[in-house]
Motif scaffolding. Structure first.
Motif, short mmCIF file in Angstrom:
data_model
loop_
_atom_site.label_atom_id
_atom_site.label_comp_id
_atom_site.label_asym_id
_atom_site.label_seq_id
_atom_site.Cartn_x
_atom_site.Cartn_y
_atom_site.Cartn_z
N GLU A 21 0.81 -1.22 0.00
CA GLU A 21 0.00 0.00 0.00
C GLU A 21 0.85 1.27 0.00
N ILE A 25 0.76 4.10 -2.83
CA ILE A 25 0.52 5.51 -2.47
C ILE A 25 1.65 6.40 -3.02
N GLU A 45 -5.67 14.86 0.28
CA GLU A 45 -5.82 13.64 1.07
C GLU A 45 -5.15 12.49 0.33
N SER A 47 -5.47 8.32 -0.20
CA SER A 47 -6.40 7.21 -0.05
C SER A 47 -5.68 5.88 -0.29
N ASP A 48 -6.17 4.83 0.37
CA ASP A 48 -5.62 3.49 0.13
C ASP A 48 -6.33 2.87 -1.07
N SER A 49 -6.01 1.62 -1.39
CA SER A 49 -6.60 0.97 -2.56
C SER A 49 -8.08 0.67 -2.39
N ASP A 50 -8.60 0.79 -1.17
CA ASP A 50 -10.03 0.66 -0.92
C ASP A 50 -10.72 2.03 -0.97
N TYR A 51 -9.98 3.06 -1.37
CA TYR A 51 -10.47 4.45 -1.47
C TYR A 51 -10.87 5.03 -0.12
N ARG A 52 -10.25 4.54 0.94
CA ARG A 52 -10.43 5.11 2.28
C ARG A 52 -9.36 6.14 2.51
N GLU A 53 -9.72 7.27 3.08
CA GLU A 53 -8.72 8.29 3.41
C GLU A 53 -7.85 7.76 4.54
N VAL A 54 -6.53 7.72 4.29
CA VAL A 54 -5.59 7.21 5.28
C VAL A 54 -4.52 8.23 5.65
N ARG A 56 -2.61 12.37 4.49
CA ARG A 56 -2.60 13.64 3.80
C ARG A 56 -1.17 14.02 3.47
#
Length: 64
Positions: A21, A25, A45, A47-54, A56
């Motif tokens: 990941e 990124i 922001e 995002s990870d591969s699940d499109y969750r903000e992780v 910035r």
């Protein structure tokens, strides 16, 4: 100026596969670098591969 990239590795896809990941990124960010002036105030922001903000990234002023 200072460039800051912060990623929360405690949850989501990053927690499951940190190396994969973080590599994704960094590749994604580097590919989009040409779209930014990289001046103070720029940022977005992450995002990870699940499109969750992780996280910035940001360009900030430095204090002497």
């Amino acid at each position: 100026m200072k460039f800051v990239l912060e990623v929360d590795m405690a949850e989501g896809a990053v927690a499951k596969d940190a190396v994969g990941e973080l590599g994704r990124i960094l590749r994604y960010w580097a590919g989009n670098l040409k779209h930014y002036e990289l001046k103070p105030g720029d940022g977005a922001e992450i995002s990870d591969s699940d499109y969750r903000e992780v996280g910035r990234w940001a360009v900030t002023e430095t204090t002497a």
